[in-house]
Structure formats: C-alpha cells, structure tokens
Design an enzyme around this catalytic site. Structure first.
Site, short mmCIF file in Angstrom:
data_model
loop_
_atom_site.label_atom_id
_atom_site.label_comp_id
_atom_site.label_asym_id
_atom_site.label_seq_id
_atom_site.Cartn_x
_atom_site.Cartn_y
_atom_site.Cartn_z
N ASP A 1 0.83 -1.21 0.00
CA ASP A 1 0.00 0.00 0.00
C ASP A 1 0.86 1.26 0.00
OD1 ASP A 1 -2.75 -1.20 2.08
OD2 ASP A 1 -2.18 -1.61 0.02
N GLU B 1 3.85 1.68 -1.25
CA GLU B 1 4.43 1.89 -2.58
C GLU B 1 3.39 2.44 -3.54
OE1 GLU B 1 7.55 1.42 -2.94
OE2 GLU B 1 7.94 1.30 -5.11
N LYS C 1 -9.97 3.37 10.30
CA LYS C 1 -10.01 3.07 8.86
C LYS C 1 -9.75 1.58 8.69
CE LYS C 1 -8.09 4.36 4.36
NZ LYS C 1 -7.86 2.96 3.94
N GLU D 1 -17.50 -2.04 5.35
CA GLU D 1 -16.30 -2.79 4.97
C GLU D 1 -16.46 -4.25 5.39
OE1 GLU D 1 -12.21 -1.47 3.57
OE2 GLU D 1 -14.04 -0.35 3.98
N LYS E 1 -14.49 12.80 9.34
CA LYS E 1 -15.60 13.27 8.53
C LYS E 1 -16.27 14.45 9.22
CE LYS E 1 -16.58 8.59 6.84
NZ LYS E 1 -17.52 7.45 6.87
N LYS F 1 -3.52 8.18 7.57
CA LYS F 1 -2.95 6.84 7.59
C LYS F 1 -1.77 6.75 8.57
CE LYS F 1 -3.34 4.30 3.94
NZ LYS F 1 -3.21 3.68 2.59
N CYS G 1 26.15 -25.81 14.69
CA CYS G 1 25.79 -24.53 15.31
C CYS G 1 26.82 -23.47 14.95
CB CYS G 1 25.71 -24.71 16.83
SG CYS G 1 25.45 -23.15 17.72
#
Length: 680
Positions: free
Chosen positions: A33, A35, A115, A176, A293, A317, A411
């Site tokens: 998101d 990008e 959101k 949503e 809003k 965001k 190891c």
C-alpha cells in the site's frame, strides 16, 4: 534514459492502472500500500504542476478498477468515492483550515472512526429486507456479491426497525467486509493443513473470500462486516449528522465501529489519531489509519466533492507497516533454547515508524515456502513492537544471480551438531550445556527450583556471571569464590556467602533432578523421573542407545533421539564429568527398589486446594511412595485427590468411576503407606 514529464505521467498512469487491477480485481497485489500511495501521490503532484497534461482518463479521476466479468454488474445509486489520504499532521491541519474557511466557521465538529483494512461494499435493504450487496468496483459500478454477503453472519438479513417511528422503504448501507485477526490465523492454519497457499494478510483473505463464485466457500471463511455510513435513502429522512446516522444504523442491528467518536477541531482529530494508534495492536481487526468526517450532513453537502474524493472527509494513515527492500544476506541466530532462526539482513528501509535492517524468516520451512533468496526484493512488515518479518518476495523483480540459502548442519556459535526432530519445524543446537548462545538459559534451568534448586541464582545475577566471564557452563558454578562474587553489583559479602552456601547445598540431589537439570530437549520433570527410575545410575542412562531408551514408559522415538543426540556431543559429557567431580551426587538406587514401594505404578491426579499441604508437597510425598502424579484424568487414573474448589477433573473422575479421595482420606492413605514403607 531520463524521462520527460509527459513520459513520466504516462508511465505512472500505466503502472497505477496495472496495480489497481492486481489489487482490486485479482486480489493479488504486486506492491505494498505504501508503494502504491507513493506512485499515486507523485502522479497527483505532476498533474497539479502541469494542468495542461491532466486527462479525464487518469486514475486520479476515478476509484479502483473495473469489476470482474464473472459477477453481474451493479450500478450504485450514489457513487462510492474513496478518500484523500494524509500522512502528516501538517496535511491534517491543512484539511481543517480548508474546511473552516469554506464553511466560514471558527471550529468544526468531526465524526472520527478507525479506517478498516478490508473490502468496501454497499448493502441495499428494501422494506427492511436485504435484497442486494455489491462491491465498490470503480466507484460507479460494482460487482453483485449478494449471495456471498448473505453468508456473513453479522450482516442482518432483516433490519430491526422496531425502535423506529416510521418504516424504511429503501436504504443503502456502506461499510467494509473484513476478516478478524483470530479468523485469519485459523484460516491460514486450515490452508496449511490442506497444503494450499497461505494468505498474505487479512485484507487479501477477506477480498478473496468475498469474491468466491461458490458462496459455500465464503461461508466457511468467517468474514465480518462493519458499517461506516449510509448511501441512498428513499421514503424517509436520515438523521442530520454522521454520528447520529451511525447510531441509527446500530439501532437497526447493523454492526458499527465501537471506537468511533465525535471531536472538535484539529486538536480533537490528532488526539484521536494518537489514541487509536496506541490501541491499534489490541483491536480484533486490522486498520491502517483513521477517518475524519465533518459531522454535520448539511455542511458535508456544502463542501461537496473534488474529482475522486469528498472534501468533507480525510483518511489519516498510520506509518507504512509494509515496505520494499533488498535481502543483502541471510544469517542464523541461535536463541536461548538452542533454536536456529534464519534472519534476513536488509538494505535499510523505513517501515512502521522505524528504520529496519533485519527481519526474521522464522524457520527453514517458512524460508522455503516463501522462496526467499539473497538478492531478492521483498516486502517487509512491522506491526507495533513485533520483530519485522519478510512477508513475500517480488518474483517479477528477482535478479538472475540470487543465491539460495541452506541452513547449517553445525551450530554457528559453538559448532555442535544441529538437529531437527520429526515433530518440529525448528532446527536446534545440541550443545545445550556449553553453547554460549544458550548459556544463560542453561544456567537458569540448572538452578531452577525443580532442578538443582540453587536459591538466589536469578536472572539478573546470571546476567552478571555470564557478562563478566565468571561462568561458562553449570560446572563453573561450583568453582565460584567469595571474593569474585562479593565484587558483583548489589551482591556484598553476606549475599555472596548465602549463594555459595546454596550452591554447596545443591550438590546433594537426586538422579531425577540431575537429569532434569541437564536441560535435554523434550525431557521434562516427569520424564526425568521415569528415566532415573528405569536406569538407576547415570552411567546406565548415558550409555543407553535409542532402542533401549524407548523401553522406558512414555519414551518414544522423538524423546529418545533428543537424549541420544545430547549425549553424542563430547562437550556435554565433559560438563557432566566436571559436575560430578565438583561433588554433585545422589543416593545410589537399586533398580529393583522401586518395585518395593507401596504405591508403585499407581496414578494420581490432584485437583483443588489442600489445607494441610501444597500441591508440590503432596506430589513429592506420593512419588516417594512410588506413585505417578499426572495432570489429566483418564481410564488409567487410579485416584483423584479432591481438595477445596475442585474443578472439572472431579466431574470427569465421577463420570469415569475413578476413586475420589477427599483430603482426610488422602492423608490417611499417605500416613498408612509411609508408615509401612519406613525402614525397620
């Protein structure tokens, strides 16, 4: 080759359209998101700087992508616009200033809510009945997913209008569809069990589930719905504020976000953003920001829309929790319990509010499943304080010279053999007593109450002993002296002497405690007692092969392999020799002695609280009489000892007709058997 501005704009439009299709239509995003937002913001900026290059077919002029052809099309009664995004307090301040200036008011009341990170849909109810559901699609035309939405259990099929003064001929409810975190985890477990592809995140899982052509599949995916507003309404008048509309929807039994608020001005907006940011990881569903809003609907109408988004709303965001970077190398870390974890060394990238240079790859199976290679471009996720992880590889950007990574056979810290047991996904170092990476854990376990019981040797003191190179293995504890200990922070001569006394006292122990103290993988306290009882001597135990080990009750091939591997390391044997040489010892036990104990092989379960002794004391007294104490009731249980406030184990004992002893009966049994087994 340097791109001209028109070429750059054309390139950005093409890329955004491609990623819109991957994200909205195929549910298979190629980029994060963050990008995508960067590409979109760059295009917006260029179109503002060069208005002559703006175009009506630009992705900035519409929302999402065209619907899939496999679903019928639905034209929305009113457009489903997306929101403009803000990433800084300055952008939120600018939004508030524009809103106040346009409305010519000194202060604005806002409705605020999380959101959601899901798939936007609209639900149509006619005369209170759910008649149609559709995805947002391109904002004007969506996809008819009515049958699938009917399977979402928190979407009411009939609105509860009993509290309303007038009927509702028609209403569109916007919201949503999402998948709660717990349902996402359960779904991926099911996918893994079936050998199917795992979903990258809850948003992809919700979108993919809602778009199934077979609604029965959707029904099994446990989707949820949260409403964020109303669209069209016919035959009645909606309340005059957004907050009142959400209250109205809640009265209709429609799920709405409980974290919603009404706030005033810029301070209220930013305060809510910080509040939800702190709650984010505790919420049952994923969110990627908050939504502001203007609360008053008439003010919303005055503000109107611009291009693809309303002027009266804004999405603020959170910092990106996923970002792209390159895998520079893959290394292995050895944890306190010997677990080997592959870790990606990354080109520095800013994600989740911090710069990330390392990310866990969890284990070898995960590394193979995601096919992560050195040189790959990967998506990295960070949520809250969680260690960053590699989410996925961008295969389309894989260079030809990437290198596959193979887990080491020894190891990387101590050189001991690495083992992977059949029931585990994790590889582990077998050098438990001497591996530096496991040193602190080995010492704490060795000194714990049910092992050698060295009082006063806690985590902070172990940190000092290891940090100052005074102790490397448990055997070194018996080489400590008063001078060295007294110089430690917060120790002093008296405390140092008390610790030395406790160490000296620990030399007198039992074989079972000693075996447990070694920290062998899968050998717990009960197993250690079985081993001590069976083998009677340490030499017998160390020399037993896997076949003989499995003759011990409750010892299977996995535990036998753990024990065998532990003793195959010469360094572990050396530490044990040093412990014995330091004077750690226990009474010799004849192999037949156990058979003479009065409660030999009897299985007891303790439940509730005993007034006369602790549960540990009761367990110890029973075991000295040869009994086994287990944690669950079964057909094999001989006695259940029920103290005060006994729970479900008592009920199960009665169901299985297992003998139940109250505290008085239990004490009589103990006293009688202890008297009969006393020497002389």
């Amino acid at each position: 080759m340097i791109e001209s501005v028109p070429q750059r704009i054309a390139h950005l439009r093409g890329e955004i359209e491609r990623h819109n299709y991957q994200y909205h239509t195929l549910d298979d995003p190629l980029i994060t998101d963050a990008e995508f937002d960067a590409l979109f913001r760059e295009l917006q900026t260029l179109e503002i700087q060069y208005p002559s290059l703006a175009s009506s077919d630009s992705p900035t002029q519409r929302v999402g992508a065209a619907p899939r052809l496999t679903f019928s099309k639905v034209e929305h009664r009113s457009p489903m616009f997306s929101l403009n995004n803000a990433f800084s307090e300055a952008e939120v301040k600018a939004f508030d200033v524009r809103t106040r200036e346009t409305l010519s008011v000194a202060d604005v009341e806002y409705s605020v809510e999380p959101k959601f990170d899901g798939l936007a849909v609209t639900l149509t109810y006619r005369d209170g009945l759910f008649v149609q559901g559709a995805t947002r699609g391109d904002g004007v035309v969506g996809e008819d997913v009515t049958q699938n939405l009917r399977t979402v259990r928190n979407i009411p099929l009939r609105l509860d209008s009993r509290q309303l003064a007038e009927p509702i001929p028609l209403i569109e409810i916007r919201g949503e569809v999402l998948m709660f975190k717990i349902d996402f985890i359960a779904l991926n477990r099911q996918q893994a069990a079936k050998g199917d592809k795992l979903f990258a995140n809850p948003r992809n899982a919700a979108a993919g589930s809602l778009r199934q052509l077979n609604s029965r599949i959707t029904s099994n995916r446990h989707l949820s719905f949260l409403a964020y507003g109303a669209g069209a309404a016919e035959g009645f008048i909606l309340p005059g504020t957004h907050a009142e509309q959400l209250e109205f929807l809640q009265k209709l039994s429609m799920p709405v976000p409980q974290e919603r608020r009404v706030v005033n001005g810029l301070g209220g907006l930013l305060g809510y953003y910080r509040e939800i940011g702190e709650l984010r990881n505790k919420l049952p569903y994923e969110i990627d920001g908050v939504v502001y809003k203007v609360n008053n609907i008439s003010q919303q109408t005055r503000l109107g829309y611009v291009s693809r988004a309303p002027r009266f709303a804004l999405a603020h965001k959170f910092p990106a929790e996923e970002a792209l970077t390159t895998v520079l190398d893959i290394e292995v870390q050895v944890g306190r319990t010997g677990a080997l974890t592959p870790v990606a060394r990354l080109a520095p990238v800013f994600v989740g509010g911090v710069t990330v240079t390392n990310a866990t790859l969890h284990n070898e199976d995960e590394l193979r499943r995601k096919d992560i290679r050195i040189g790959d471009t990967v998506s990295v996720r960070r949520a809250g304080d969680v260690i960053p992880e590699v989410v996925s590889v961008l295969l389309e950007q894989r260079p030809v010279d990437t290198c596959e990574f193979n887990m080491p056979q020894t190891c990387p810290v101590c050189g001991a053999h690495v083992i992977k047991l059949p029931d585990e996904a994790i590889r582990r170092c077998s050098g438990g007593l001497f591996c530096p990476a496991q040193r602190k854990q080995a010492l704490l376990h060795f000194a714990s109450r049910r092992a050698l019981d060295i009082e006063g040797l806690g985590e902070k003191l172990v940190d000092q002993l290891v940090g100052q190179q005074l102790v490397h293995t448990p055997a070194d504890l018996y080489k400590l002296n008063l001078l060295a200990l007294a110089q430690l922070e917060r120790m002093g001569e008296k405390s140092a002497q008390n610790l030395l006394d406790a160490i000296e006292h620990s030399k007198q122990t039992t074989l079972a405690r000693f075996i447990y103290a070694l920290g062998i993988r899968n050998v717990g306290e009960a197993t250690a007692k079985e081993l001590a009882s069976y083998f009677a001597t340490l030499d017998n135990f160390i020399s037993a092969d896997e076949t003989r080990l499995q003759l011990v009750p409750d010892i299977g091939p996995v535990v036998a392999q753990s024990i065998s591997t532990f003793f195959s390391e010469p360094h572990n044997i050396e530490v044990i020799s040093q412990l014995c040489a330091a004077g750690v010892q226990w009474p010799e036990q004849a192999e037949s002695a156990v058979q003479l104990l009065p409660l030999n092989a009897k299985i007891f379960v303790l439940t509730g609280t005993l007034a006369s002794m602790s549960r540990d004391e009761a367990k110890s007294r029973l075991e000295k009489l040869g009994a086994r104490v287990t944690g669950s009731v079964s057909q094999k249980t001989d006695y259940v000892v029920a103290g005060a406030e006994a729970g479900s184990k008592l009920s199960k004992a009665r169901d299985l007709n297992v003998t139940v002893l109250d505290e008085q009966q239990f004490m009589q049994l103990l006293n009688q058997n202890e008297l009969s087994s006393a020497p002389g």
